[in-house]
Design a protein around this motif. Structure first.
Motif, PDB file in Angstrom:
ATOM      1  N   UNK A 119      -0.665   5.241  -7.441  1.00 35.88           N
ATOM      2  CA  UNK A 119      -2.035   4.880  -7.816  1.00 35.88           C
ATOM      3  C   UNK A 119      -3.026   5.809  -7.121  1.00 35.88           C
ATOM      4  N   UNK A 120      -4.243   5.780  -7.584  1.00 35.13           N
ATOM      5  CA  UNK A 120      -5.345   6.398  -6.850  1.00 35.13           C
ATOM      6  C   UNK A 120      -5.693   5.400  -5.752  1.00 35.13           C
ATOM      7  N   UNK A 121      -5.805   5.860  -4.524  1.00 37.22           N
ATOM      8  CA  UNK A 121      -6.097   4.944  -3.421  1.00 37.22           C
ATOM      9  C   UNK A 121      -7.353   5.366  -2.662  1.00 37.22           C
ATOM     10  N   UNK A 122      -8.227   4.404  -2.422  1.00 38.17           N
ATOM     11  CA  UNK A 122      -9.378   4.574  -1.547  1.00 38.17           C
ATOM     12  C   UNK A 122      -9.133   3.645  -0.373  1.00 38.17           C
ATOM     13  N   UNK A 123      -9.114   4.189   0.823  1.00 36.71           N
ATOM     14  CA  UNK A 123      -8.796   3.396   2.007  1.00 36.71           C
ATOM     15  C   UNK A 123      -9.933   3.494   3.009  1.00 36.71           C
ATOM     16  N   UNK A 168       0.805  -1.210   0.000  1.00 29.36           N
ATOM     17  CA  UNK A 168       0.000   0.000   0.000  1.00 29.36           C
ATOM     18  C   UNK A 168       0.845   1.270   0.000  1.00 29.36           C
ATOM     19  N   UNK A 169       2.021   1.236   0.641  1.00 27.00           N
ATOM     20  CA  UNK A 169       2.857   2.446   0.684  1.00 27.00           C
ATOM     21  C   UNK A 169       3.265   2.861  -0.724  1.00 27.00           C
ATOM     22  N   UNK A 170       3.609   1.912  -1.564  1.00 25.42           N
ATOM     23  CA  UNK A 170       3.960   2.240  -2.957  1.00 25.42           C
ATOM     24  C   UNK A 170       2.738   2.742  -3.715  1.00 25.42           C
ATOM     25  N   UNK A 171       1.598   2.144  -3.447  1.00 23.79           N
ATOM     26  CA  UNK A 171       0.371   2.548  -4.134  1.00 23.79           C
ATOM     27  C   UNK A 171       0.016   4.000  -3.808  1.00 23.79           C
ATOM     28  N   UNK A 172       0.303   4.444  -2.588  1.00 22.68           N
ATOM     29  CA  UNK A 172       0.016   5.837  -2.233  1.00 22.68           C
ATOM     30  C   UNK A 172       0.743   6.810  -3.162  1.00 22.68           C
TER      31      UNK A 172
END
Length: 174
Positions: A119-123, A112-116
């Motif tokens: 990528x667009x992230x919805x958490x 998830x850290x790389x995705x932040x």
């Protein structure tokens, strides 16, 4: 003040103060907010969705994601898989549900850290990130009100980048 689509404006603080609240009186009204907000997101942007179980976080995320999909597809809640990824018109999107996360170290295992960054992230359940939650993200807390479908949508942000997209949400709902 009532506005179209089952939304009521109930601003707690002015937009310039980085907080705003809308009242949604139906799932369709909540979906309208998600669909208006989604096009503003690009890789590196994060939406942090908070609220109790059943508040509508997954409904909001599903509507948001479906707005950006290249081809329509089913958008399940990632409650058990923790993360679902999608290819969208604006790049890769990660939808994470951290409710079942036992330890912050598991976030590293998910990537998830790389995705932040990429990528667009919805958490959903971003409190599980503790102090490591992205500081430039847009926060949305959904609070159930008196009726079954009545919700307060509390937006907050520290990055000025979110002011214009929130103004668009308000103008599209009026």
């Amino acid at each position: 003040m009532p506005v179209a689509g089952g939304l009521m404006r109930c601003s707690v603080k002015p937009m310039s103060d980085t907080h705003h609240t809308l009242r949604s009186e139906s799932p369709d009204a909540t979906q309208s907010v998600a669909r208006t907000l989604a096009p503003a997101f690009r890789p590196g942007d994060t939406l942090l969705l908070s609220g109790p179980i059943g508040a509508g976080k997954s409904h909001f995320a599903r509507s948001f994601i479906q707005t950006l999909l290249i081809q329509p597809e089913d958008v399940p809640s990632p409650t058990y898989t923790l993360v679902q990824t999608y290819q969208t018109l604006h790049g890769e999107l990660w939808h994470a549900d951290l409710y079942r996360l036992g330890d912050i170290a598991e976030v590293h295992e998910l990537g998830l850290w790389s995705a932040f960054e990429d990528a667009i992230c919805l958490v959903e359940w971003p409190d599980r990130l503790g102090p490591d939650a992205p500081t430039n993200g847009l926060h949305l807390t959904l609070d159930p009100l008196t009726g079954d479908n009545d919700r307060a949508l509390h937006f907050s942000w520290s990055d000025a980048r979110w002011t214009d997209p929130l103004l668009k949400v308000l103008s599209d709902q009026s």
